[in-house]
Scaffold this motif. Structure first.
Motif, PDB file in Angstrom:
ATOM      1  N   PHE A 155       0.832  -1.200   0.000  1.00 37.98           N
ATOM      2  CA  PHE A 155       0.000   0.000   0.000  1.00 37.98           C
ATOM      3  C   PHE A 155       0.868   1.252   0.000  1.00 37.98           C
ATOM      4  CE2 PHE A 155      -3.333  -2.779   2.059  1.00 37.98           C
ATOM      5  CZ  PHE A 155      -4.302  -2.609   1.086  1.00 37.98           C
ATOM      6  N   LYS A 156       0.348   2.319  -0.577  1.00 41.46           N
ATOM      7  CA  LYS A 156       0.984   3.620  -0.399  1.00 41.46           C
ATOM      8  C   LYS A 156       1.095   3.909   1.100  1.00 41.46           C
ATOM      9  CE  LYS A 156      -1.371   5.639  -4.464  1.00 41.46           C
ATOM     10  NZ  LYS A 156      -2.281   6.748  -4.838  1.00 41.46           N
ATOM     11  N   PRO A 157       2.176   4.517   1.573  1.00 43.91           N
ATOM     12  CA  PRO A 157       3.290   5.112   0.834  1.00 43.91           C
ATOM     13  C   PRO A 157       4.540   4.235   0.777  1.00 43.91           C
ATOM     14  CG  PRO A 157       3.290   5.963   3.073  1.00 43.91           C
ATOM     15  CD  PRO A 157       2.161   4.958   2.994  1.00 43.91           C
ATOM     16  N   ASP A 158       4.407   2.920   0.713  1.00 44.31           N
ATOM     17  CA  ASP A 158       5.557   2.034   0.572  1.00 44.31           C
ATOM     18  C   ASP A 158       6.338   2.423  -0.695  1.00 44.31           C
ATOM     19  OD1 ASP A 158       7.199  -0.244  -0.116  1.00 44.31           O
ATOM     20  OD2 ASP A 158       5.988  -1.443   1.245  1.00 44.31           O
ATOM     21  N   PRO A 159       7.649   2.612  -0.611  1.00 42.59           N
ATOM     22  CA  PRO A 159       8.437   2.976  -1.796  1.00 42.59           C
ATOM     23  C   PRO A 159       8.254   2.001  -2.960  1.00 42.59           C
ATOM     24  CG  PRO A 159       9.773   3.230   0.176  1.00 42.59           C
ATOM     25  CD  PRO A 159       8.491   2.552   0.608  1.00 42.59           C
ATOM     26  N   ALA A 160       7.930   0.735  -2.652  1.00 42.55           N
ATOM     27  CA  ALA A 160       7.771  -0.264  -3.710  1.00 42.55           C
ATOM     28  C   ALA A 160       6.637   0.089  -4.666  1.00 42.55           C
ATOM     29  CB  ALA A 160       7.526  -1.649  -3.100  1.00 42.55           C
ATOM     30  N   VAL A 161       5.606   0.766  -4.174  1.00 43.79           N
ATOM     31  CA  VAL A 161       4.481   1.063  -5.065  1.00 43.79           C
ATOM     32  C   VAL A 161       4.832   2.178  -6.054  1.00 43.79           C
ATOM     33  CG1 VAL A 161       2.840   0.323  -3.287  1.00 43.79           C
ATOM     34  CG2 VAL A 161       3.289   2.747  -3.572  1.00 43.79           C
ATOM     35  N   TYR A 162       5.666   3.122  -5.625  1.00 44.11           N
ATOM     36  CA  TYR A 162       6.084   4.191  -6.541  1.00 44.11           C
ATOM     37  C   TYR A 162       7.095   3.662  -7.554  1.00 44.11           C
ATOM     38  CZ  TYR A 162       3.774   6.770  -2.843  1.00 44.11           C
ATOM     39  OH  TYR A 162       2.844   7.206  -1.927  1.00 44.11           O
ATOM     40  N   ALA A 163       7.931   2.728  -7.117  1.00 47.93           N
ATOM     41  CA  ALA A 163       8.852   2.073  -8.052  1.00 47.93           C
ATOM     42  C   ALA A 163       8.054   1.274  -9.079  1.00 47.93           C
ATOM     43  CB  ALA A 163       9.818   1.165  -7.291  1.00 47.93           C
ATOM     44  N   HIS A 164       6.991   0.627  -8.616  1.00 44.02           N
ATOM     45  CA  HIS A 164       6.134  -0.127  -9.530  1.00 44.02           C
ATOM     46  C   HIS A 164       5.468   0.797 -10.541  1.00 44.02           C
ATOM     47  CE1 HIS A 164       3.357  -3.074 -11.072  1.00 44.02           C
ATOM     48  NE2 HIS A 164       2.325  -2.348 -10.702  1.00 44.02           N
ATOM     49  N   LEU A 165       5.043   1.960 -10.089  1.00 39.22           N
ATOM     50  CA  LEU A 165       4.446   2.935 -11.001  1.00 39.22           C
ATOM     51  C   LEU A 165       5.431   3.299 -12.106  1.00 39.22           C
ATOM     52  CD1 LEU A 165       2.209   5.048 -11.720  1.00 39.22           C
ATOM     53  CD2 LEU A 165       3.428   6.630 -10.197  1.00 39.22           C
ATOM     54  N   ARG A 166       6.659   3.607 -11.733  1.00 39.47           N
ATOM     55  CA  ARG A 166       7.663   3.971 -12.737  1.00 39.47           C
ATOM     56  C   ARG A 166       7.944   2.814 -13.683  1.00 39.47           C
ATOM     57  NH1 ARG A 166      10.678   5.616  -8.355  1.00 39.47           N
ATOM     58  NH2 ARG A 166      12.366   4.227  -8.991  1.00 39.47           N
ATOM     59  N   HIS A 167       7.963   1.597 -13.135  1.00 39.50           N
ATOM     60  CA  HIS A 167       8.200   0.420 -13.971  1.00 39.50           C
ATOM     61  C   HIS A 167       7.081   0.254 -14.991  1.00 39.50           C
ATOM     62  CE1 HIS A 167       9.400  -3.637 -15.129  1.00 39.50           C
ATOM     63  NE2 HIS A 167       8.166  -4.027 -14.885  1.00 39.50           N
ATOM     64  N   ARG A 168       5.841   0.417 -14.537  1.00 40.84           N
ATOM     65  CA  ARG A 168       4.705   0.272 -15.440  1.00 40.84           C
ATOM     66  C   ARG A 168       4.710   1.353 -16.519  1.00 40.84           C
ATOM     67  NH1 ARG A 168      -0.243  -1.941 -14.100  1.00 40.84           N
ATOM     68  NH2 ARG A 168      -0.902  -0.865 -15.990  1.00 40.84           N
ATOM     69  N   LEU A 169       5.114   2.552 -16.139  1.00 39.17           N
ATOM     70  CA  LEU A 169       5.112   3.668 -17.073  1.00 39.17           C
ATOM     71  C   LEU A 169       6.379   3.735 -17.912  1.00 39.17           C
ATOM     72  CD1 LEU A 169       3.708   6.505 -14.764  1.00 39.17           C
ATOM     73  CD2 LEU A 169       2.446   5.099 -16.400  1.00 39.17           C
ATOM     74  N   GLU A 170       7.395   2.967 -17.485  1.00 39.04           N
ATOM     75  CA  GLU A 170       8.715   3.033 -18.121  1.00 39.04           C
ATOM     76  C   GLU A 170       9.208   4.478 -18.140  1.00 39.04           C
ATOM     77  OE1 GLU A 170       8.327   1.188 -21.942  1.00 39.04           O
ATOM     78  OE2 GLU A 170       8.248  -0.836 -21.092  1.00 39.04           O
ATOM     79  N   SER A 171       9.066   5.127 -16.995  1.00 39.34           N
ATOM     80  CA  SER A 171       9.404   6.541 -16.896  1.00 39.34           C
ATOM     81  C   SER A 171      10.512   6.765 -15.875  1.00 39.34           C
ATOM     82  CB  SER A 171       8.174   7.355 -16.494  1.00 39.34           C
ATOM     83  OG  SER A 171       7.764   7.031 -15.176  1.00 39.34           O
ATOM     84  N   GLU A 172      11.196   7.878 -16.017  1.00 36.74           N
ATOM     85  CA  GLU A 172      12.178   8.307 -15.038  1.00 36.74           C
ATOM     86  C   GLU A 172      11.466   9.081 -13.931  1.00 36.74           C
ATOM     87  OE1 GLU A 172      15.360   7.505 -14.994  1.00 36.74           O
ATOM     88  OE2 GLU A 172      15.051   6.310 -16.815  1.00 36.74           O
TER      89      GLU A 172
END
Length: 227
Positions: free
Chosen positions: A153-170
């Motif tokens: 769950f937010k705000p675990d850093p893993a969820v924001y890393a997952h967001l970037r992975h899904r978006l392939e964004s910096e």
């Protein structure tokens, strides 16, 4: 890549207090209609608390479970006396909450400006898809990203890393848009940009020394600044 805005859903796009009118009816039948605003606030607060606690315990359950458990707790805490039928109905209403009035127009403006928008939520993908669809705003989002995909769950850093992975964004290209200060702080801590939608002028921001890149009063103001 171009800037991507990842919108929190509950409380940012969707009005979680849209359940108050239904609570007034259900509680009104019990002679307790005046409890509705407080019931709504406590339900939301407890829902988030349960997600935080489950995250710390490593005992993930879908967000709807946190919502249901929070409803039961709030009913008990306020001695409201809701029936099982009442609670089932309120859970259904929670799956059909309205978007904030300015959400559709702001999203349309961002789309016209060429900004990519995604929904990023503690809710499951299916729940969020349904919620956005019935609110009439699903078409403005390129994707729905759910924490359920990493069982955190937010705000675990893993969820924001997952967001970037899904978006392939910096990180520097990715903006988190949220009315929840804990979400903004979590995103900034993870290296993303973040905008805080401060819907109440009385709402304080957590004094953690981590500030939003941008603070706006509503989504129209956000579209003006980031569109």
């Amino acid at each position: 890549m171009a800037k991507v805005l990842a919108f929190d859903v509950y409380g940012t796009l969707i009005d979680t207090h849209g359940v108050v009118s239904e609570l007034e009816q259900r509680l009104g039948a019990l002679g307790k209609a005046e409890l509705a605003p407080e019931f709504s606030r406590r339900w939301r607060d407890k829902q988030l608390e349960y997600s935080f606690r489950r995250g710390l315990m490593g005992a993930y359950e879908p967000f709807v479970r946190c919502t249901e458990e929070a409803l039961v707790f709030t009913d008990r805490a306020l001695r409201a006396g809701l029936s099982d039928t009442d609670r089932d109905h309120l859970m259904q209403i929670y799956a059909e909450l309205p978007a904030f009035p300015e959400a559709e127009g702001a999203l349309a403006s961002l789309g016209e400006a060429g900004v990519t928008c995604v929904a990023f939520s503690n809710g499951t993908a299916a729940a969020v898809e349904g919620l956005l669809e019935q609110a009439g705003i699903r078409g403005y989002f390129a994707d729905v990203v759910s924490v359920d995909e990493v069982k955190r769950f937010k705000p675990d850093p893993a969820v924001y890393a997952h967001l970037r992975h899904r978006l392939e964004s910096e990180p520097g290209d990715t903006w988190l848009i949220s009315s929840n200060a804990f979400d903004v702080i979590g995103a900034r801590h993870a290296g993303l940009h973040a905008a805080w939608v401060r819907r109440s002028p009385e709402a304080p921001f957590d004094p953690w020394g981590i500030e939003p890149d941008l603070t706006v009063t509503d989504l129209d103001a956000l579209a003006e600044r980031l569109g």
